[in-house]
Structures are given as structure tokens and as C-alpha cells.
Scaffold this motif. Sequence first.
Motif, PDB file in Angstrom:
ATOM      1  N   MET A   1       0.833  -1.201   0.000  1.00  0.00           N
ATOM      2  CA  MET A   1       0.000   0.000   0.000  1.00  0.00           C
ATOM      3  C   MET A   1       0.869   1.252   0.000  1.00  0.00           C
ATOM      4  SD  MET A   1      -2.314   1.615   3.035  1.00  0.00           S
ATOM      5  CE  MET A   1      -0.806   1.930   3.925  1.00  0.00           C
ATOM      6  N   LEU A   2       1.870   1.295   0.874  1.00  0.00           N
ATOM      7  CA  LEU A   2       2.728   2.478   0.945  1.00  0.00           C
ATOM      8  C   LEU A   2       3.438   2.732  -0.379  1.00  0.00           C
ATOM      9  CD1 LEU A   2       4.269   1.917   4.478  1.00  0.00           C
ATOM     10  CD2 LEU A   2       2.827   3.857   3.787  1.00  0.00           C
ATOM     11  N   ARG A   3       3.936   1.693  -0.974  1.00  0.00           N
ATOM     12  CA  ARG A   3       4.704   1.855  -2.219  1.00  0.00           C
ATOM     13  C   ARG A   3       3.818   2.135  -3.417  1.00  0.00           C
ATOM     14  NH1 ARG A   3       8.857  -2.614  -0.035  1.00  0.00           N
ATOM     15  NH2 ARG A   3      10.032  -1.174   1.276  1.00  0.00           N
ATOM     16  N   ALA A   4       2.589   1.660  -3.389  1.00  0.00           N
ATOM     17  CA  ALA A   4       1.670   1.950  -4.488  1.00  0.00           C
ATOM     18  C   ALA A   4       1.155   3.383  -4.414  1.00  0.00           C
ATOM     19  CB  ALA A   4       0.492   0.971  -4.474  1.00  0.00           C
ATOM     20  N   LEU A   5       0.858   3.845  -3.203  1.00  0.00           N
ATOM     21  CA  LEU A   5       0.229   5.160  -3.056  1.00  0.00           C
ATOM     22  C   LEU A   5       1.220   6.282  -2.785  1.00  0.00           C
ATOM     23  CD1 LEU A   5      -2.965   4.134  -1.091  1.00  0.00           C
ATOM     24  CD2 LEU A   5      -2.693   4.495  -3.531  1.00  0.00           C
ATOM     25  N   SER A   6       2.425   5.938  -2.366  1.00  0.00           N
ATOM     26  CA  SER A   6       3.474   6.944  -2.129  1.00  0.00           C
ATOM     27  C   SER A   6       4.803   6.396  -2.633  1.00  0.00           C
ATOM     28  CB  SER A   6       3.576   7.268  -0.635  1.00  0.00           C
ATOM     29  OG  SER A   6       2.398   7.812  -0.138  1.00  0.00           O
ATOM     30  N   PRO A   7       4.930   6.178  -3.933  1.00  0.00           N
ATOM     31  CA  PRO A   7       6.125   5.506  -4.449  1.00  0.00           C
ATOM     32  C   PRO A   7       7.420   6.291  -4.290  1.00  0.00           C
ATOM     33  CG  PRO A   7       4.759   6.293  -6.249  1.00  0.00           C
ATOM     34  CD  PRO A   7       3.976   6.508  -4.986  1.00  0.00           C
ATOM     35  N   HIS A   8       7.315   7.591  -4.041  1.00  0.00           N
ATOM     36  CA  HIS A   8       8.526   8.410  -3.915  1.00  0.00           C
ATOM     37  C   HIS A   8       8.664   9.036  -2.529  1.00  0.00           C
ATOM     38  CE1 HIS A   8       8.848   7.912  -8.212  1.00  0.00           C
ATOM     39  NE2 HIS A   8       7.619   8.366  -8.341  1.00  0.00           N
ATOM     40  N   LEU A   9       7.975   8.510  -1.546  1.00  0.00           N
ATOM     41  CA  LEU A   9       7.959   8.991  -0.164  1.00  0.00           C
ATOM     42  C   LEU A   9       7.436  10.416  -0.013  1.00  0.00           C
ATOM     43  CD1 LEU A   9      11.128   7.646   1.700  1.00  0.00           C
ATOM     44  CD2 LEU A   9       8.768   7.028   2.080  1.00  0.00           C
ATOM     45  N   VAL A  10       7.794  11.312  -0.909  1.00  0.00           N
ATOM     46  CA  VAL A  10       7.379  12.709  -0.751  1.00  0.00           C
ATOM     47  C   VAL A  10       6.001  12.976  -1.342  1.00  0.00           C
ATOM     48  CG1 VAL A  10       9.737  13.567  -0.715  1.00  0.00           C
ATOM     49  CG2 VAL A  10       8.516  13.463  -2.880  1.00  0.00           C
ATOM     50  N   ASP A  11       5.426  11.999  -1.996  1.00  0.00           N
ATOM     51  CA  ASP A  11       4.154  12.225  -2.662  1.00  0.00           C
ATOM     52  C   ASP A  11       3.067  11.359  -2.060  1.00  0.00           C
ATOM     53  OD1 ASP A  11       4.927   9.751  -3.546  1.00  0.00           O
ATOM     54  OD2 ASP A  11       5.008  10.262  -5.644  1.00  0.00           O
ATOM     55  N   GLY A  12       1.936  11.378  -2.681  1.00  0.00           N
ATOM     56  CA  GLY A  12       0.831  10.542  -2.252  1.00  0.00           C
ATOM     57  C   GLY A  12      -0.178  11.309  -1.422  1.00  0.00           C
ATOM     58  N   ASN A  13      -1.351  10.731  -1.320  1.00  0.00           N
ATOM     59  CA  ASN A  13      -2.454  11.360  -0.597  1.00  0.00           C
ATOM     60  C   ASN A  13      -2.693  10.771   0.784  1.00  0.00           C
ATOM     61  OD1 ASN A  13      -2.898  12.916  -2.876  1.00  0.00           O
ATOM     62  ND2 ASN A  13      -4.462  11.570  -3.689  1.00  0.00           N
ATOM     63  N   LEU A  14      -1.904   9.785   1.174  1.00  0.00           N
ATOM     64  CA  LEU A  14      -2.100   9.215   2.508  1.00  0.00           C
ATOM     65  C   LEU A  14      -1.783  10.277   3.556  1.00  0.00           C
ATOM     66  CD1 LEU A  14      -0.369   5.730   2.185  1.00  0.00           C
ATOM     67  CD2 LEU A  14      -2.818   6.179   2.353  1.00  0.00           C
ATOM     68  N   PRO A  15      -2.643  10.431   4.551  1.00  0.00           N
ATOM     69  CA  PRO A  15      -2.327  11.371   5.627  1.00  0.00           C
ATOM     70  C   PRO A  15      -1.030  10.953   6.326  1.00  0.00           C
ATOM     71  CG  PRO A  15      -4.618  10.668   5.763  1.00  0.00           C
ATOM     72  CD  PRO A  15      -3.954   9.805   4.731  1.00  0.00           C
ATOM     73  N   VAL A  16      -0.295  11.928   6.814  1.00  0.00           N
ATOM     74  CA  VAL A  16       0.979  11.657   7.469  1.00  0.00           C
ATOM     75  C   VAL A  16       0.792  10.683   8.630  1.00  0.00           C
ATOM     76  CG1 VAL A  16       2.850  12.701   8.816  1.00  0.00           C
ATOM     77  CG2 VAL A  16       2.006  13.837   6.756  1.00  0.00           C
ATOM     78  N   TRP A  17      -0.259  10.845   9.395  1.00  0.00           N
ATOM     79  CA  TRP A  17      -0.431   9.963  10.550  1.00  0.00           C
ATOM     80  C   TRP A  17      -0.690   8.523  10.118  1.00  0.00           C
ATOM     81  CZ3 TRP A  17      -4.778   7.271  12.243  1.00  0.00           C
ATOM     82  CH2 TRP A  17      -5.986   7.568  11.613  1.00  0.00           C
ATOM     83  N   ILE A  18      -1.322   8.325   8.975  1.00  0.00           N
ATOM     84  CA  ILE A  18      -1.532   6.970   8.448  1.00  0.00           C
ATOM     85  C   ILE A  18      -0.201   6.381   8.004  1.00  0.00           C
ATOM     86  CG2 ILE A  18      -2.531   5.658   6.520  1.00  0.00           C
ATOM     87  CD1 ILE A  18      -4.606   6.173   8.621  1.00  0.00           C
ATOM     88  N   ARG A  19       0.614   7.191   7.335  1.00  0.00           N
ATOM     89  CA  ARG A  19       1.945   6.713   6.913  1.00  0.00           C
ATOM     90  C   ARG A  19       2.792   6.337   8.123  1.00  0.00           C
ATOM     91  NH1 ARG A  19       3.830  10.286   1.816  1.00  0.00           N
ATOM     92  NH2 ARG A  19       5.836   9.630   2.603  1.00  0.00           N
ATOM     93  N   ASN A  20       2.785   7.193   9.145  1.00  0.00           N
ATOM     94  CA  ASN A  20       3.569   6.904  10.349  1.00  0.00           C
ATOM     95  C   ASN A  20       3.093   5.610  11.010  1.00  0.00           C
ATOM     96  OD1 ASN A  20       4.986   9.263   9.943  1.00  0.00           O
ATOM     97  ND2 ASN A  20       4.002  10.376  11.595  1.00  0.00           N
ATOM     98  N   LEU A  21       1.785   5.453  11.128  1.00  0.00           N
ATOM     99  CA  LEU A  21       1.227   4.241  11.722  1.00  0.00           C
ATOM    100  C   LEU A  21       1.590   3.021  10.882  1.00  0.00           C
ATOM    101  CD1 LEU A  21      -0.566   2.760  13.770  1.00  0.00           C
ATOM    102  CD2 LEU A  21      -2.543   3.392  12.340  1.00  0.00           C
ATOM    103  N   ALA A  22       1.486   3.142   9.586  1.00  0.00           N
ATOM    104  CA  ALA A  22       1.799   2.023   8.696  1.00  0.00           C
ATOM    105  C   ALA A  22       3.247   1.575   8.873  1.00  0.00           C
ATOM    106  CB  ALA A  22       1.512   2.402   7.245  1.00  0.00           C
ATOM    107  N   TYR A  23       4.166   2.535   8.874  1.00  0.00           N
ATOM    108  CA  TYR A  23       5.574   2.158   9.065  1.00  0.00           C
ATOM    109  C   TYR A  23       5.797   1.556  10.447  1.00  0.00           C
ATOM    110  CZ  TYR A  23       7.409   3.890   4.683  1.00  0.00           C
ATOM    111  OH  TYR A  23       7.698   4.057   3.351  1.00  0.00           O
ATOM    112  N   ARG A  24       5.146   2.085  11.450  1.00  0.00           N
ATOM    113  CA  ARG A  24       5.289   1.537  12.804  1.00  0.00           C
ATOM    114  C   ARG A  24       4.822   0.079  12.838  1.00  0.00           C
ATOM    115  NH1 ARG A  24       7.957   0.704  17.128  1.00  0.00           N
ATOM    116  NH2 ARG A  24       6.783   0.712  19.051  1.00  0.00           N
ATOM    117  N   LEU A  25       3.704  -0.197  12.204  1.00  0.00           N
ATOM    118  CA  LEU A  25       3.184  -1.565  12.181  1.00  0.00           C
ATOM    119  C   LEU A  25       4.109  -2.505  11.410  1.00  0.00           C
ATOM    120  CD1 LEU A  25      -0.576  -0.706  11.692  1.00  0.00           C
ATOM    121  CD2 LEU A  25       0.490  -1.636  13.761  1.00  0.00           C
TER     122      LEU A  25
END
Length: 114
Positions: A47-71
Motif C-alpha cells: 500500500m505504501l509503495r503503491a500510493l506513495s512511491p517516492h515517499l514525498v508524494d501521495g495522498n495518505l495522511p501523514v499519521w496513516i503513513r507513520n502508523l503504517a511504518y510503525r506496524l
Amino acid sequence: MHGTLTEHARCLYGDEYRPTPDCGLEHREHLFVEELTFADADDILGMLRALSPHLVDGNLPVWIRNLAYRLVLLQRPDEPALLREAAQSLWLHGPDWDGVAAELERRADVLDAG
């Protein structure tokens, strides 16, 4: 129900690179977070790589990205590349998370040193 975590995220948050699919399902953030919480690391990374393939882009909220990486890191705590990837994401959204990002990089260095 959505077929994948990525499809669910895409329906809820949109996708910078692909159109949001037509979907008749109810979209509530707490249902997505529940699915994310119990997803395996491969699904979360997909999911992270499909929706934010370049880390700096994507529409995922920051808190969702942080939670995803934590998990992901809870499931794979000893993978230096993942520790660094999570740290890079945090550096982009600091400075609140700079200390955590530095610690992740330190852990990756320790693991690489053996």
C-alpha cells in the motif's frame, strides 16, 4: 469489502497516480485503520509503495503513513532497509519526529554492523 488494503486506501484517500475507483462501499476511516492494524507487513508495504512511491508524494495522511511504518517495523524489527525507509518518511514530516527518525537510523546502522 475491498479486495486489498491498497484498494481500501485508494478508495478512502485517493491516488495521485491513478483515478479513484468507483466504489459503492461505505468509507469510514476507522474501518480502514482496523484493517491496517491487522494487515501483514507485505500488504502494508504494498500500500505504501503503491500510493506513495517516492515517499514525498501521495495522498495518505501523514499519521496513516507513520502508523503504517510503525506496524511494519513491529513485524520486521531487524531489517535495516525498512528502518531507513521509515526514518526517511519521518524526516520529511519533522521536526516533531526527528528524534525517532535518528533512532531508527541508529538501529539500522547497528544491525548492519552485526
